[in-house]
Design an enzyme around this catalytic site. Structure first.
Site, PDB file in Angstrom:
ATOM      1  N   ASP A 129       0.860  -1.178   0.000  1.00 26.57           N
ATOM      2  CA  ASP A 129       0.000   0.000   0.000  1.00 26.57           C
ATOM      3  C   ASP A 129       0.898   1.229   0.000  1.00 26.57           C
ATOM      4  OD1 ASP A 129      -2.292  -1.469   0.155  1.00 26.57           O
ATOM      5  OD2 ASP A 129      -2.621  -1.156   2.294  1.00 26.57           O
ATOM      6  N   GLN A 158       0.028   6.844  -6.233  1.00 21.25           N
ATOM      7  CA  GLN A 158      -1.091   7.778  -6.049  1.00 21.25           C
ATOM      8  C   GLN A 158      -1.096   8.869  -7.118  1.00 21.25           C
ATOM      9  OE1 GLN A 158       0.753   8.448  -2.373  1.00 21.25           O
ATOM     10  NE2 GLN A 158      -0.871   7.539  -1.120  1.00 21.25           N
ATOM     11  N   ARG A 179      -0.661  -0.693  -8.851  1.00 11.68           N
ATOM     12  CA  ARG A 179      -2.061  -0.329  -8.596  1.00 11.68           C
ATOM     13  C   ARG A 179      -2.117   1.197  -8.547  1.00 11.68           C
ATOM     14  NH1 ARG A 179      -3.283  -1.166  -2.912  1.00 11.68           N
ATOM     15  NH2 ARG A 179      -3.655  -3.342  -3.406  1.00 11.68           N
ATOM     16  N   LYS A 182      -6.222   7.230  -6.585  1.00  7.15           N
ATOM     17  CA  LYS A 182      -6.185   8.703  -6.579  1.00  7.15           C
ATOM     18  C   LYS A 182      -5.340   9.218  -5.408  1.00  7.15           C
ATOM     19  CE  LYS A 182     -10.494   9.412  -9.084  1.00  7.15           C
ATOM     20  NZ  LYS A 182     -11.808  10.083  -9.157  1.00  7.15           N
ATOM     21  N   GLY A 183      -5.443   8.582  -4.240  1.00  8.00           N
ATOM     22  CA  GLY A 183      -4.677   9.021  -3.065  1.00  8.00           C
ATOM     23  C   GLY A 183      -5.618   9.437  -1.954  1.00  8.00           C
ATOM     24  N   ALA A 184      -5.320   8.997  -0.721  1.00  9.99           N
ATOM     25  CA  ALA A 184      -6.278   9.135   0.373  1.00  9.99           C
ATOM     26  C   ALA A 184      -5.810  10.045   1.511  1.00  9.99           C
ATOM     27  CB  ALA A 184      -6.590   7.751   0.942  1.00  9.99           C
ATOM     28  N   HIS A 227     -13.155   3.687  -7.736  1.00 13.84           N
ATOM     29  CA  HIS A 227     -14.596   3.428  -7.879  1.00 13.84           C
ATOM     30  C   HIS A 227     -15.200   4.374  -8.899  1.00 13.84           C
ATOM     31  CE1 HIS A 227     -13.144   2.758  -3.750  1.00 13.84           C
ATOM     32  NE2 HIS A 227     -13.701   1.581  -3.937  1.00 13.84           N
TER      33      HIS A 227
HETATM   34  P1  FDA Z   1     -13.673   9.283  -6.174  1.00 11.35           P
HETATM   35  O1  FDA Z   1     -13.297   9.709  -4.816  1.00 11.35           O
HETATM   36  O2  FDA Z   1     -13.715  10.265  -7.266  1.00 11.35           O
HETATM   37  O3  FDA Z   1     -14.972   8.430  -6.117  1.00 11.35           O
HETATM   38  C1  FDA Z   1     -15.692   7.975  -7.245  1.00 11.35           C
HETATM   39  C2  FDA Z   1     -17.041   7.481  -6.765  1.00 11.35           C
HETATM   40  O4  FDA Z   1     -16.866   6.313  -5.972  1.00 11.35           O
HETATM   41  C3  FDA Z   1     -17.747   8.469  -5.833  1.00 11.35           C
HETATM   42  O5  FDA Z   1     -18.534   9.372  -6.568  1.00 11.35           O
HETATM   43  C4  FDA Z   1     -18.578   7.561  -4.966  1.00 11.35           C
HETATM   44  O6  FDA Z   1     -19.750   7.172  -5.639  1.00 11.35           O
HETATM   45  C5  FDA Z   1     -17.703   6.344  -4.835  1.00 11.35           C
HETATM   46  N1  FDA Z   1     -16.868   6.406  -3.621  1.00 11.35           N
HETATM   47  C6  FDA Z   1     -15.533   6.664  -3.555  1.00 11.35           C
HETATM   48  N2  FDA Z   1     -15.085   6.581  -2.284  1.00 11.35           N
HETATM   49  C7  FDA Z   1     -16.168   6.292  -1.538  1.00 11.35           C
HETATM   50  C8  FDA Z   1     -16.359   6.096  -0.156  1.00 11.35           C
HETATM   51  N3  FDA Z   1     -15.348   6.151   0.724  1.00 11.35           N
HETATM   52  N4  FDA Z   1     -17.609   5.806   0.281  1.00 11.35           N
HETATM   53  C9  FDA Z   1     -18.656   5.709  -0.585  1.00 11.35           C
HETATM   54  N5  FDA Z   1     -18.539   5.888  -1.919  1.00 11.35           N
HETATM   55  C10 FDA Z   1     -17.304   6.180  -2.390  1.00 11.35           C
HETATM   56  N6  FDA Z   1      -5.144   5.214  -1.209  1.00 11.35           N
HETATM   57  C11 FDA Z   1      -3.872   5.444  -0.813  1.00 11.35           C
HETATM   58  O7  FDA Z   1      -3.502   6.599  -0.596  1.00 11.35           O
HETATM   59  N7  FDA Z   1      -3.006   4.398  -0.638  1.00 11.35           N
HETATM   60  C12 FDA Z   1      -3.352   3.110  -0.910  1.00 11.35           C
HETATM   61  O8  FDA Z   1      -2.550   2.192  -0.744  1.00 11.35           O
HETATM   62  C13 FDA Z   1      -4.679   2.863  -1.367  1.00 11.35           C
HETATM   63  N8  FDA Z   1      -5.096   1.595  -1.664  1.00 11.35           N
HETATM   64  C14 FDA Z   1      -6.304   1.413  -2.294  1.00 11.35           C
HETATM   65  C15 FDA Z   1      -6.653   0.163  -2.794  1.00 11.35           C
HETATM   66  C16 FDA Z   1      -7.826  -0.001  -3.517  1.00 11.35           C
HETATM   67  C17 FDA Z   1      -8.178  -1.344  -4.071  1.00 11.35           C
HETATM   68  C18 FDA Z   1      -8.700   1.123  -3.713  1.00 11.35           C
HETATM   69  C19 FDA Z   1      -9.973   0.995  -4.492  1.00 11.35           C
HETATM   70  C20 FDA Z   1      -8.375   2.350  -3.179  1.00 11.35           C
HETATM   71  C21 FDA Z   1      -7.196   2.513  -2.461  1.00 11.35           C
HETATM   72  N9  FDA Z   1      -6.837   3.749  -1.939  1.00 11.35           N
HETATM   73  C22 FDA Z   1      -5.561   3.956  -1.501  1.00 11.35           C
HETATM   74  C23 FDA Z   1      -7.857   4.826  -1.801  1.00 11.35           C
HETATM   75  C24 FDA Z   1      -7.826   5.799  -2.962  1.00 11.35           C
HETATM   76  O9  FDA Z   1      -6.680   6.596  -2.920  1.00 11.35           O
HETATM   77  C25 FDA Z   1      -9.066   6.737  -2.925  1.00 11.35           C
HETATM   78  O10 FDA Z   1      -9.013   7.510  -1.759  1.00 11.35           O
HETATM   79  C26 FDA Z   1     -10.390   6.010  -2.977  1.00 11.35           C
HETATM   80  O11 FDA Z   1     -10.366   4.956  -3.883  1.00 11.35           O
HETATM   81  C27 FDA Z   1     -11.539   6.985  -3.395  1.00 11.35           C
HETATM   82  O12 FDA Z   1     -11.288   7.529  -4.638  1.00 11.35           O
HETATM   83  P2  FDA Z   1     -11.912   6.961  -6.007  1.00 11.35           P
HETATM   84  O13 FDA Z   1     -10.781   6.629  -6.898  1.00 11.35           O
HETATM   85  O14 FDA Z   1     -12.835   5.859  -5.753  1.00 11.35           O
HETATM   86  O15 FDA Z   1     -12.585   8.203  -6.705  1.00 11.35           O
END
Ligand code: FDA
Length: 306
Positions: A129, A158, A179, A182-184, A227
């Site tokens: 991760d 990220q 993988r 976007k980044g959390a 997602h």
């Molecule tokens: P975005 O935030 O634009 O969301 C797109 C849509 O998805 C939203 O409109 C909503 O419908 C849905 N959605 C997204 N998040 C949601 C939530 N929490 N609750 C409900 N609905 C939601 N980050 C990181 O910094 N280090 C890491 O190692 C990882 N590892 C990782 C593994 C996997 C398999 C995934 C899917 C994600 C991660 N992440 C991560 C998290 C990632 O950085 C990011 O914060 C989340 O995936 C949310 O962003 P989206 O790409 O989904 O897009």
């Protein structure tokens, strides 16, 4: 709201207290099937029937003692055996700070090596991760060393970080498994794109670079970790235009988020993997899930009240 939730995720005071509240424990169930590994394994078995693979992560980060890192590694070795024994298409996704990265980097590398070795016996990848930017350079460097010895190691990158395009180019010669997410975390504008539009644009550009490398014959395994279905569709269209098959990339999502889409994409023939989290140390991880979509706070409050 996002910054407040990410600040709460970092608060040691809250981390001590909130997980003990029964109502909070109820709310977190939206994002994890249960705290016990058995709950994660049972969920993965159910996913197998829906042609969805699994990624397992035992929640926990920034351990303060090497004994905790050793125990985590030992736990994951046992889990890999359980995954194999049950015939689950499952892989691990591990935080380096859960394996002692804050204390002894060599010890972390050695744990990752043991996990990769055991996973290789069962034919799976072990994914690193990616945590906050305080760790990025060291994590990429550790991945380079790990990958030199273990073909089955993957890394999360990220798209919100400005450096990631360079990291992709740096890692491509290793035939990596990447993988893309976007980044959390809460990162400053000096090093990260802050607007949704910029992050999405960079995500698409990075995915296109990875697909281009794949089309050029590079053995890169591409995991689209999002997602964001619109983005996934753009990436799929680009892969198609490059003449790549549907199997040229896989889609990874988190348990509890867009499950309808996970099933739809799997039925449509994409490789889909669901990351299933478990374990008692869920607080900072759960707060990051709330921060990703502040509407989740209303949902959580409704669950707590109702
Ligand atoms: P975005 O935030 O634009 O969301 C797109 C849509 O998805 C939203 O409109 C909503 O419908 C849905 N959605 C997204 N998040 C949601 C939530 N929490 N609750 C409900 N609905 C939601 N980050 C990181 O910094 N280090 C890491 O190692 C990882 N590892 C990782 C593994 C996997 C398999 C995934 C899917 C994600 C991660 N992440 C991560 C998290 C990632 O950085 C990011 O914060 C989340 O995936 C949310 O962003 P989206 O790409 O989904 O897009």
């Amino acid at each position: 709201m996002r910054r407040l939730l990410l600040w709460m995720a970092r608060s040691a005071w809250l981390r001590e207290r909130i997980p003990h509240l029964p109502l909070a424990r109820r709310a977190v169930r939206r994002f994890m099937p249960g705290e016990a590994p058995e709950a994660a394994l049972a969920q993965a078995e159910a996913f197998r029937g829906q042609h969805i693979g699994s990624l397992f992560t035992r929640l926990g980060e920034n351990v303060g003692r090497l004994e905790e890192a050793d125990a985590t590694a030992q736990h994951y070795l046992g889990l890999l055996d359980d995954i194999a024994a049950r015939g689950i298409p499952g892989e691990l996704s591990v935080k380096l700070t859960q394996l002692g990265f804050d204390i002894d980097e060599e010890c972390t590398l050695s744990h990752m090596g043991r996990l990769a070795e055991r996973a290789a016996q069962h034919g799976g990848v072990v994914w690193l991760d990616m945590e906050s930017s305080a760790y990025t350079e060291r994590a990429v460097a550790l991945y380079e060393r790990l990958k030199a010895q273990h073909a089955n190691a993957g890394i999360c990158l990220q798209a919100y970080l400005r450096r990631t395009a360079a990291d992709v180019q740096r890692l491509l010669p290793l035939d990596p498994a990447i993988r893309l997410v976007k980044g959390a975390y809460d990162e400053p504008a000096a090093i990260a794109y802050r607007s949704r539009r910029e992050v999405d644009a960079n995500y698409a550009a990075l995915a296109i670079a990875l697909l281009g490398a794949r089309a050029a014959g590079r053995a890169v395994r591409i995991a689209i970790g999002t997602h964001d279905v619109t983005l996934i569709e753009q990436i799929a269209a680009h892969a198609d235009a490059l003449g790549l098959s549907q199997q040229a990339f896989e889609i990874q999502m988190l348990y509890g988020i867009r499950m309808d889409q996970q099933r739809r994409l799997a039925t449509a023939g994409y490789q889909v993997r669901d990351l299933i989290a478990y374990g008692p140390a869920w607080y900072p991880w759960y707060m990051r899930r709330l921060a990703e979509r502040p509407a989740n706070v209303i949902f959580a409050l409704r669950q707590i009240v109702g």
